[in-house]
Design an enzyme around this catalytic site. Sequence first.
Site, PDB file in Angstrom:
ATOM      1  N   ASP A  33      12.338  16.641  -2.569  1.00 10.78           N
ATOM      2  CA  ASP A  33      11.551  17.311  -3.603  1.00 10.78           C
ATOM      3  C   ASP A  33      10.466  18.162  -2.959  1.00 10.78           C
ATOM      4  O   ASP A  33      10.245  18.092  -1.752  1.00 10.78           O
ATOM      5  CB  ASP A  33      10.913  16.278  -4.539  1.00 10.78           C
ATOM      6  CG  ASP A  33       9.883  15.417  -3.800  1.00 10.78           C
ATOM      7  OD1 ASP A  33      10.103  15.120  -2.603  1.00 10.78           O
ATOM      8  OD2 ASP A  33       8.866  15.048  -4.398  1.00 10.78           O
ATOM      9  N   GLN A  64       7.724  14.994 -10.634  1.00 12.80           N
ATOM     10  CA  GLN A  64       6.657  15.873 -10.173  1.00 12.80           C
ATOM     11  C   GLN A  64       5.964  16.501 -11.388  1.00 12.80           C
ATOM     12  O   GLN A  64       6.112  16.032 -12.503  1.00 12.80           O
ATOM     13  CB  GLN A  64       7.220  16.930  -9.224  1.00 12.80           C
ATOM     14  CG  GLN A  64       7.624  16.395  -7.861  1.00 12.80           C
ATOM     15  CD  GLN A  64       6.431  16.017  -6.984  1.00 12.80           C
ATOM     16  OE1 GLN A  64       5.267  16.283  -7.320  1.00 12.80           O
ATOM     17  NE2 GLN A  64       6.701  15.390  -5.849  1.00 12.80           N
ATOM     18  N   GLY A  90       3.493  13.585  -5.774  1.00 19.07           N
ATOM     19  CA  GLY A  90       2.523  14.642  -5.997  1.00 19.07           C
ATOM     20  C   GLY A  90       1.177  14.175  -6.499  1.00 19.07           C
ATOM     21  O   GLY A  90       0.376  14.981  -6.979  1.00 19.07           O
ATOM     22  N   CYS A 150      -5.502 -13.972   8.255  1.00 18.53           N
ATOM     23  CA  CYS A 150      -4.643 -13.348   9.262  1.00 18.53           C
ATOM     24  C   CYS A 150      -4.987 -13.851  10.665  1.00 18.53           C
ATOM     25  O   CYS A 150      -6.051 -14.424  10.910  1.00 18.53           O
ATOM     26  CB  CYS A 150      -4.757 -11.824   9.207  1.00 18.53           C
ATOM     27  SG  CYS A 150      -6.220 -11.119   9.995  1.00 18.53           S
ATOM     28  N   CYS A 166      -8.381 -12.617  12.086  1.00 24.38           N
ATOM     29  CA  CYS A 166      -9.584 -13.233  11.515  1.00 24.38           C
ATOM     30  C   CYS A 166      -9.708 -14.707  11.884  1.00 24.38           C
ATOM     31  O   CYS A 166     -10.824 -15.232  11.972  1.00 24.38           O
ATOM     32  CB  CYS A 166      -9.584 -13.060  10.000  1.00 24.38           C
ATOM     33  SG  CYS A 166      -9.890 -11.355   9.469  1.00 24.38           S
TER      34      CYS A 166
END
Length: 371
Positions: free
Chosen positions: A148, A191, A218, A308, A311
């Site tokens: 596109d 779009q 878009g 995580c 951390c």
Amino acid sequence: MLPVRYEHIKTCKQSGARLGRVHTPHGSFDTPVFMPVGTQATVKGMSPNELKEIGANIILSNTYHLFLRPGQELVREAGGLHKFMNWDRSILTDSGGFQVFSLSDIRDIKEEGVTFRSHIDGSKKFMSPEVSIGVQNDLGADIIMCFDECTPYPCDYDYAKKSMEMTTRWAKRCKEAHARPDEQALFGIVQGSTYADLRIESAKQITELDFPGYAIGGLSVGEPGNIMNEMLEITVPYLPKDKPRYLMGVGSPDYLIDGSIRGIDMFDCVLPTRIGRNGTIFTSKGRVIIRDAKYARDFSPMDENCDCYACKNFTRAYIRHLFKCGEMLGLRLATWHNLRFLINLMKDVREAIKEDRLLDFRKEAFERLGY
């Protein structure tokens, strides 16, 4: 049987957001979901096993970049993208359209396709609906996208209308060119820039082509967030309820929450990895620039509420030290954390939908994050 199937689980009574699950040939993932971006068949700074550890079940790769280097023929010889990058979960490839229009300063857009200069070596290249689909067929992702034109913001009405109509014609050509419809789900793209009537018309035209899923393109290209949300509110009601909805190029926490409230299932963006490599950290109390001097003796984790690896094992002071020294471990740990943060955020969004409290969650999260 479609290669990709959407399973609706629940609609949030408070917000109208939906909880679901998407099934693909390489596994399933819960929605709403954030997809890490692996631009060149790798998520920068992360290995496949690390991506699994943080809970990623689908990632995105870029057709434009893989078309230029190493080329789809090599990936096909390797057994497809899954084997080439050693990733056995779901993959989505974009069409290359956004990169053709954003990375190439010299391009010639015609009905046949786009002639452009490679950002790598300046060589002349050609991308069309047929070329894009051929490359994506060779790459072998579970979900592939129609080629596109992504219009810039701002964009005048006449140009947006002509571009939208061409995107529909290109979508028809993409569907005709698709050689592996039983193995790969081709999504159509809506779009229309920031014009309500064009968005509605595009949604009607693209859904008439009966794709297995639909993307909204878009947006998040420079327009204010309230305009993006308005376009979503206008567009989403025209998309089928029994198929996935994908908002392309969105990855900030506020946009992920607002998009989910408006019925979006899938999101992707390079934001968490890109800002992580530059030392900006998502936290449950807002963004932190880890390079700042005030963290030199901060021996707390990047985010005390994060589970995580980074951390649980390292401090802000140490990670700042790594960045100041130019050590690659610093950007890896920041990337690791940012991706885990967004994956956890979407897990919380799904839980809030399940409990019919997503609007309450939005209010609490926006206050904490400083939006």
